[in-house]
Write a protein that holds these residues in place. Structure first.
Motif, mmCIF file in Angstrom:
data_model
loop_
_atom_site.group_PDB
_atom_site.id
_atom_site.type_symbol
_atom_site.label_atom_id
_atom_site.label_comp_id
_atom_site.label_asym_id
_atom_site.label_seq_id
_atom_site.Cartn_x
_atom_site.Cartn_y
_atom_site.Cartn_z
ATOM 1 N N THR A 89 -0.643 9.592 75.329
ATOM 2 C CA THR A 89 -0.943 8.293 75.936
ATOM 3 C C THR A 89 -2.036 8.428 76.985
ATOM 4 O O THR A 89 -2.973 7.626 77.028
ATOM 5 C CB THR A 89 0.324 7.680 76.567
ATOM 6 N N ALA A 121 -3.845 -0.354 70.017
ATOM 7 C CA ALA A 121 -2.524 -0.435 69.386
ATOM 8 C C ALA A 121 -1.864 0.945 69.325
ATOM 9 O O ALA A 121 -0.660 1.076 69.586
ATOM 10 C CB ALA A 121 -2.642 -1.031 67.984
ATOM 11 N N ILE A 122 -2.644 1.970 69.006
ATOM 12 C CA ILE A 122 -2.115 3.339 68.985
ATOM 13 C C ILE A 122 -1.577 3.716 70.364
ATOM 14 O O ILE A 122 -0.484 4.277 70.491
ATOM 15 C CB ILE A 122 -3.202 4.351 68.534
ATOM 16 N N ILE A 125 1.651 2.003 71.102
ATOM 17 C CA ILE A 125 2.736 2.668 70.376
ATOM 18 C C ILE A 125 3.143 3.958 71.085
ATOM 19 O O ILE A 125 4.339 4.219 71.276
ATOM 20 C CB ILE A 125 2.331 2.941 68.914
ATOM 21 N N THR A 126 2.166 4.760 71.498
ATOM 22 C CA THR A 126 2.516 6.029 72.145
ATOM 23 C C THR A 126 3.202 5.817 73.491
ATOM 24 O O THR A 126 4.138 6.552 73.822
ATOM 25 C CB THR A 126 1.293 6.961 72.313
ATOM 26 N N SER A 128 5.058 3.269 74.208
ATOM 27 C CA SER A 128 6.392 2.773 73.861
ATOM 28 C C SER A 128 7.312 3.922 73.444
ATOM 29 O O SER A 128 8.486 3.953 73.825
ATOM 30 C CB SER A 128 6.302 1.735 72.748
ATOM 31 N N ILE A 129 6.786 4.866 72.675
ATOM 32 C CA ILE A 129 7.576 6.035 72.278
ATOM 33 C C ILE A 129 7.929 6.871 73.507
ATOM 34 O O ILE A 129 9.064 7.340 73.655
ATOM 35 C CB ILE A 129 6.818 6.873 71.221
#
Length: 153
Positions: A89, A121-122, A125-126, A128-129
Motif C-alpha cells: 500500500t 483501485a489496486i 484493495i491493498t 482494505s486487505i
C-alpha cells in the motif's frame, strides 16, 4: 516502535484510520475525474488525497509494532500478511502520487486517467486487505496496540 512515541502505546490504532480513509477517498476522487465535467479540481483532489494517504501510511507503519512471543501462532502469520500489504500500500500510493502529479502537470492524456483509476483501485484493495488483517489480529487474536496479547487464554 520509535522511542519518541513509547509513551503513546495506542498511537498506531489512532493513526491507521487516516490512510484507510484518505486512500479510499482518493479512489472516489479519481472516479470523479472520469465522470465530472470540471476535471481539473478533482485531479488535484485525487493527488492531495493519495499523497497524504501515502504520508499517513508511512507514519502509521513507523508507529507499528511487533508481536510478542505470547501471541497465537496464527496471529504471527496474519501479522506478516498485514505488514506485507501495508508495504505494498505504501509503495503503490507513493508511485501513484508521482504518476498523478506528472499526468496533471505534463501529460494530460485521457487514457492515463483510466490507468490511474486502475492503480487507485489496486491501492484501495491493498489498504482494505491490510485493515482486514489488522482487525483480525485485534478482534480474533487479541493483539493489543503494543503487540502483546490482550485477551486471557
Amino acid at each position: 516502535m520509535s522511542d519518541l512515541f513509547k509513551d503513546f502505546p495506542n498511537l498506531h490504532p489512532l493513526l491507521v484510520h487516516f490512510p484507510i480513509v484518505l486512500l479510499l477517498l482518493a479512489l472516489l476522487a479519481q472516479c470523479m475525474v472520469l465522470f465530472i465535467k470540471d476535471k481539473r479540481i478533482f485531479k488535484w483532489i485525487s493527488f492531495f488525497l493519495i499523497a497524504t494517504g501515502c504520508l499517513s501510511a508511512y507514519v502509521a507503519m513507523q508507529n507499528g509494532t511487533h508481536l510478542s512471543g505470547d501471541a497465537d501462532e496464527r496471529a504471527f502469520a496474519i501479522f506478516e500478511t498485514h505488514y506485507l500489504f501495508a508495504r505494498i500500500t505504501l509503495w503503490s500510493s507513493l508511485i501513484i502520487s508521482v504518476v498523478r502529479f506528472v499526468v496533471i502537470k505534463w501529460y494530460p492524456i485521457r487514457w492515463m486517467e483510466y490507468v490511474l483509476l486502475f492503480l487507485f483501485a489496486i491501492t484501495a484493495i491493498t489498504v482494505s486487505i491490510t485493515a482486514h488483517h489488522g482487525a483480525q489480529m485485534v478482534y480474533i487474536y487479541g493483539v493489543g496496540p503494543q503487540g502483546n496479547g490482550i485477551l486471557s487464554k
